[in-house]
Design a protein around this motif. Structure first.
Motif, PDB file in Angstrom:
ATOM      1  N   ASP A 259      -0.426  16.799  -2.948  1.00 60.02           N
ATOM      2  CA  ASP A 259       0.657  15.991  -2.395  1.00 60.02           C
ATOM      3  C   ASP A 259       1.805  15.867  -3.395  1.00 60.02           C
ATOM      4  N   GLY A 260       1.464  15.801  -4.682  1.00 56.54           N
ATOM      5  CA  GLY A 260       2.503  15.706  -5.702  1.00 56.54           C
ATOM      6  C   GLY A 260       3.370  16.948  -5.706  1.00 56.54           C
ATOM      7  N   MET A 261       2.704  18.091  -5.529  1.00 59.36           N
ATOM      8  CA  MET A 261       3.417  19.358  -5.445  1.00 59.36           C
ATOM      9  C   MET A 261       4.375  19.321  -4.246  1.00 59.36           C
TER      10      MET A 261
ATOM     11  N   ILE B 248       2.997  16.644   7.452  1.00 55.77           N
ATOM     12  CA  ILE B 248       3.311  16.915   6.044  1.00 55.77           C
ATOM     13  C   ILE B 248       3.295  18.416   5.758  1.00 55.77           C
ATOM     14  N   ALA B 249       2.264  19.106   6.258  1.00 55.68           N
ATOM     15  CA  ALA B 249       2.195  20.554   6.049  1.00 55.68           C
ATOM     16  C   ALA B 249       3.421  21.231   6.650  1.00 55.68           C
ATOM     17  N   ALA B 250       3.833  20.758   7.829  1.00 53.53           N
ATOM     18  CA  ALA B 250       4.994  21.363   8.488  1.00 53.53           C
ATOM     19  C   ALA B 250       6.256  21.131   7.663  1.00 53.53           C
TER      20      ALA B 250
ATOM     21  N   THR C 196      -0.101  27.352   0.268  1.00 53.32           N
ATOM     22  CA  THR C 196      -0.472  25.946   0.179  1.00 53.32           C
ATOM     23  C   THR C 196      -0.261  25.246   1.513  1.00 53.32           C
ATOM     24  N   VAL C 197       0.817  25.630   2.215  1.00 55.34           N
ATOM     25  CA  VAL C 197       1.041  25.066   3.551  1.00 55.34           C
ATOM     26  C   VAL C 197      -0.151  25.391   4.450  1.00 55.34           C
ATOM     27  N   VAL C 198      -0.615  26.641   4.384  1.00 53.81           N
ATOM     28  CA  VAL C 198      -1.773  27.043   5.185  1.00 53.81           C
ATOM     29  C   VAL C 198      -2.975  26.152   4.849  1.00 53.81           C
ATOM     30  N   ASN C 199      -3.174  25.905   3.543  1.00 53.03           N
ATOM     31  CA  ASN C 199      -4.300  25.069   3.120  1.00 53.03           C
ATOM     32  C   ASN C 199      -4.144  23.614   3.522  1.00 53.03           C
ATOM     33  N   LEU C 200      -2.901  23.119   3.548  1.00 54.19           N
ATOM     34  CA  LEU C 200      -2.670  21.731   3.955  1.00 54.19           C
ATOM     35  C   LEU C 200      -2.808  21.584   5.466  1.00 54.19           C
ATOM     36  N   MET C 201      -2.343  22.613   6.168  1.00 49.98           N
ATOM     37  CA  MET C 201      -2.299  22.550   7.625  1.00 49.98           C
ATOM     38  C   MET C 201      -3.695  22.640   8.231  1.00 49.98           C
TER      39      MET C 201
ATOM     40  N   GLU D  85       0.830  -1.214   0.000  1.00 52.58           N
ATOM     41  CA  GLU D  85       0.000   0.000   0.000  1.00 52.58           C
ATOM     42  C   GLU D  85       0.863   1.261   0.000  1.00 52.58           C
ATOM     43  N   VAL D  86       1.997   1.218   0.706  1.00 50.41           N
ATOM     44  CA  VAL D  86       2.912   2.373   0.708  1.00 50.41           C
ATOM     45  C   VAL D  86       3.323   2.701  -0.726  1.00 50.41           C
ATOM     46  N   PHE D  87       3.716   1.659  -1.474  1.00 47.45           N
ATOM     47  CA  PHE D  87       4.149   1.907  -2.845  1.00 47.45           C
ATOM     48  C   PHE D  87       2.962   2.221  -3.754  1.00 47.45           C
ATOM     49  N   ARG D  88       1.798   1.654  -3.431  1.00 46.64           N
ATOM     50  CA  ARG D  88       0.584   1.964  -4.190  1.00 46.64           C
ATOM     51  C   ARG D  88       0.299   3.464  -4.082  1.00 46.64           C
ATOM     52  N   LEU D  89       0.428   3.994  -2.853  1.00 46.18           N
ATOM     53  CA  LEU D  89       0.137   5.418  -2.654  1.00 46.18           C
ATOM     54  C   LEU D  89       1.222   6.294  -3.269  1.00 46.18           C
ATOM     55  N   ALA D  90       2.465   5.770  -3.248  1.00 47.12           N
ATOM     56  CA  ALA D  90       3.571   6.572  -3.793  1.00 47.12           C
ATOM     57  C   ALA D  90       3.475   6.702  -5.311  1.00 47.12           C
ATOM     58  N   THR D  91       2.865   5.687  -5.972  1.00 49.65           N
ATOM     59  CA  THR D  91       2.870   5.660  -7.445  1.00 49.65           C
ATOM     60  C   THR D  91       2.324   6.944  -8.087  1.00 49.65           C
ATOM     61  N   PRO D  92       1.064   7.335  -7.794  1.00 49.58           N
ATOM     62  CA  PRO D  92       0.585   8.563  -8.439  1.00 49.58           C
ATOM     63  C   PRO D  92       1.355   9.801  -7.995  1.00 49.58           C
ATOM     64  N   LEU D  93       1.892   9.762  -6.765  1.00 45.34           N
ATOM     65  CA  LEU D  93       2.635  10.934  -6.284  1.00 45.34           C
ATOM     66  C   LEU D  93       3.928  11.127  -7.062  1.00 45.34           C
ATOM     67  N   ILE D  94       4.546  10.013  -7.481  1.00 40.82           N
ATOM     68  CA  ILE D  94       5.745  10.134  -8.325  1.00 40.82           C
ATOM     69  C   ILE D  94       5.367  10.878  -9.606  1.00 40.82           C
ATOM     70  N   LEU D  95       4.223  10.484 -10.183  1.00 39.72           N
ATOM     71  CA  LEU D  95       3.821  11.080 -11.463  1.00 39.72           C
ATOM     72  C   LEU D  95       3.426  12.546 -11.304  1.00 39.72           C
TER      73      LEU D  95
END
Lengths: 357, 317
Positions: free
Chosen positions: A279-281, A325-327, B100-105, A56-66
């Motif tokens: 997430d890709g960004m 992740i945001a941090a 974007t960080v604000v929106n993610l957070m 599942e980790v790699f499943r989730l990573a797949t679209p994020l790579i793209l």
């Protein structure tokens, strides 16, 4: 020596950012009376406990790579493609639509057709923003944000009124269109890991070659660095802006195909823009826009997100992962400050050295 | 006919109120040269904090609760927007990345806290004190016009319109507004004249936090009635669109926000209104975004916004 030290420094920012993000997560857990060691331990079990979790980790990573690759191509041309979500959704819609229209076409034909259709759809959606930017100077940030919402509502309309009769999701696609493969299914403990991972890995190589080893890539990069100088050297800034958006959108579209034909096998009503876009960004920013960095960050995101699903088992809400992740992206965003601090530390340790950036 | 119009107008106002507040917030931020794509996140935080304040103080403040919650939501919006201010002004972060960080957070943080406060549930309880229908004394008795505009209508929307007028005066008729605009147009020049560039940018971003937070608080207290992850789903971005559509001028921005609010409300109540119910709701849902694109291309083109918008300003020594 100096090349090596810049390499280390370029590695230092993402590593420090990830650690600082995790530390902030730990502090929040402490503040609310949870044990961060227990929390992160649950996360590790959630990500690596069984082969299913790793799958599942790699499943989730797949679209994020793209999507991460897509973001990096646009940003090399000086563009900020915040519309990866919408472009991915375009690819998703196109692939599902095609798969539902021709369920009986043999797999060897249908799957490539769907992938190409998805890539073209994503490229088209991004291309509009690229064209408007090149032709009218319209900000691609605003345009792609608007386009994310336009396609979101169109997609929900298509699901409800065109692809189904008032249902919340389309029927499952036929096995002929599916990206799932038996050996991956068995290998990864029946996870949703699919052939998309090979597509993503191939694209890592393709994009690297394209950007570093071809004239096209060189032109895109030089337009990103200085459009005026590039024009003077005989390149067309307009053409390269559109081209970069097309490539970026095609990659995002493929991410949508992976979600559609691989992970979910249908299209359903969405409440908000696809997470894989944003997430890709984040993956691309964390990975510094280079292929290895993107691969590693995508896997890290997979670990955080899939592992995070296990955190409620020790009572900790999984949302802590989103905060982490945001941090992390926040710290990447303020990399100037981190580099500044690193330089300060380096300077105070040894004699000051000038001229290094 | 008057009845149908009155339903259309009052529901349009209900849906535009949060957009007006937030879009005005965005206007202040961008006038100071800081792009704020984090409005969505700021609204989320405002919506969440207003919900909590409302639930815990309704028994004390009674019918005043929604208004106080509004202020509280705005206040927390200010605190949250500090992230964006510090990152973009002092730490030289890219404005889009920081936004974007604000929106993610925001969703992560607020749902985390929601689960802490409401026994692990992903959404809050229903609030008890909401903005109900409001009728203006005297004005509501004017024939036809009173019925349409001033009877059983949305009080926050009228406050928002008032705020828009005030914002117009602040931005175009006061010393503060002139300074704010000059920092957004040409920070170097403003700096040489002794204007505190960083201070102005902080003011712009924090005002956007205040108004964005208020915007989120209005959504909860006059539309959704509770807080969940989908309470704020795109309103922040529509507000941004309204700000651009209104060319960064508070009065036009308000007009654009009302127009988008109308389009949103018709998508919701459209099936009860003749003619509109013939239309697929999807067209009403995408209308604000498509129109914004058209305006961007046809009327605005290159940089009609503040000139130094989105650029990091580094004060030279």
């Amino acid at each position: 020596m100096s090349k090596r030290s810049t390499f280390i420094k370029s590695l230092a920012v993402p590593v420090i950012s990830v650690l600082a993000g995790l530390l902030l997560g730990a502090m929040i857990m402490l503040a609310f009376g949870y044990d961060p060691v227990e929390g992160y331990n649950a996360m590790l079990i959630g990500a690596f406990g069984r082969s299913y979790n790793v799958g599942e980790v790699f499943r989730l990573a797949t679209p994020l790579i793209l999507t991460g690759l897509g973001f990096s191509v646009a940003s090399r041309a000086g563009l900020f493609n915040i519309g990866l979500s919408g472009q991915a959704l375009c690819g998703w819609i196109a692939s599902i639509w095609l798969a539902m229209t021709f369920p009986d076409v043999p797999k060897i034909l249908l799957v490539p057709m769907c992938i190409i259709a998805g890539a073209v759809a994503g490229a088209f959606w991004a291309g509009i923003a690229g064209f408007l930017r090149a032709q009218f100077g319209t900000s691609e940030v605003i345009v792609t944000i608007m386009m994310n919402y336009i396609i979101l509502y169109i997609s929900n309309y298509l699901v409800r009124s065109v692809l189904t009769k008032n249902a919340d999701a389309t029927t499952q696609i036929s096995a002929n269109a599916s990206l799932r493969a038996n050996f991956l299914y068995e290998l990864s403990g029946h996870s949703r890991l699919n052939m998309g991972i090979f597509l993503a890995l191939a694209m890592l190589v393709v994009v690297w070659v394209l950007m570093k080893r071809t004239t096209t890539g060189f032109e895109i990069r030089s337009v990103g660095i200085n459009p005026f100088a590039s024009e003077y050297a005989g390149m067309s800034a307009k053409k390269n802006i559109v081209l970069a958006m097309l490539i970026s959108g095609a990659l995002a579209g493929m991410a949508g195909v992976v979600e559609g034909l691989g992970t979910f096998q249908n299209l359903y009503i969405l409440n908000s823009s696809l997470e894989i876009g944003f997430d890709g960004m984040a993956v691309s920013l964390l990975g510094g826009g280079n292929p290895i960095g993107i691969l590693l960050s995508a896997v890290l995101f997979g670990i955080l997100k899939i592992g995070g699903l296990k955190m409620p088992s020790v009572g900790i809400p999984k949302e802590i992962v989103e905060i982490v992740i945001a941090a992390i992206i926040f710290f990447i965003g303020i990399s100037y400050a981190i580099r500044f601090l690193l330089d300060k530390i380096a300077v105070s340790k040894k004699a000051p050295k000038k001229g290094e950036v | 006919m008057v009845e149908v119009l009155s339903i259309i107008v009052s529901s349009a106002l209900v849906y535009s109120a949060p957009l007006i507040f937030t879009a005005l917030g965005g206007t202040f931020s961008e006038r100071s040269g800081v792009v704020n794509v984090g409005l969505e996140g700021i609204m989320t935080v405002g919506a969440f904090s207003a919900t909590v304040f409302n639930l815990f103080t309704a028994s004390t403040f009674g019918s005043w609760t929604p208004w106080l919650s509004l202020l509280f939501g705005g206040l927390i919006g200010v605190v949250f927007s500090l992230i964006h201010a510090v990152a973009t002004v002092n730490l030289r972060a890219d404005h889009i990345v920081s936004g974007t960080v604000v929106n993610l957070m925001a969703p992560g943080l607020t749902i985390f806290l929601t689960k802490m406060i409401f026994d692990g549930h992903g959404q809050s309880d229903l609030i008890k004190e909401r903005f109900g229908k409001f009728s203006f004394p005297f004005l509501k008795d004017i024939p036809i016009i009173g019925e349409i505009f001033f009877k059983d209508t949305s009080a926050p929307a009228y406050v928002a319109i008032l705020v828009a007028v005030i914002a117009y005066f602040i931005i175009f008729k006061t010393k503060f507004g002139l300074r704010l605009r000059s920092v957004g147009e040409n920070p170097q020049a403003a700096d040489t004249l002794g204007i505190n560039v960083y201070g102005m940018k902080y003011a712009g971003v924090l005002i956007s936090g205040l108004l964005g937070g208020i915007g989120g608080a209005v959504v909860v207290q006059s539309i959704s009635g509770q807080f969940s992850v989908s309470t704020i789903a795109g309103q922040g971005f529509i507000s941004m669109a309204a700000m651009i559509f209104g060319k960064w001028n508070p009065i036009y921005v308000m007009g654009a926000a009302i127009f988008f609010g109308l389009s949103q409300s018709l998508a919701v109540i459209g099936n009860t209104i003749p003619l509109i119910n013939q239309l697929e709701p999807v067209w009403l849902q995408v209308a604000p975004y498509v129109l914004t694109l058209l305006v961007l291309v046809l009327f605005i083109g290159r940089s009609q916004g503040p000139k130094a918008n989105g650029q990091v300003y580094v004060k030279s020594k």
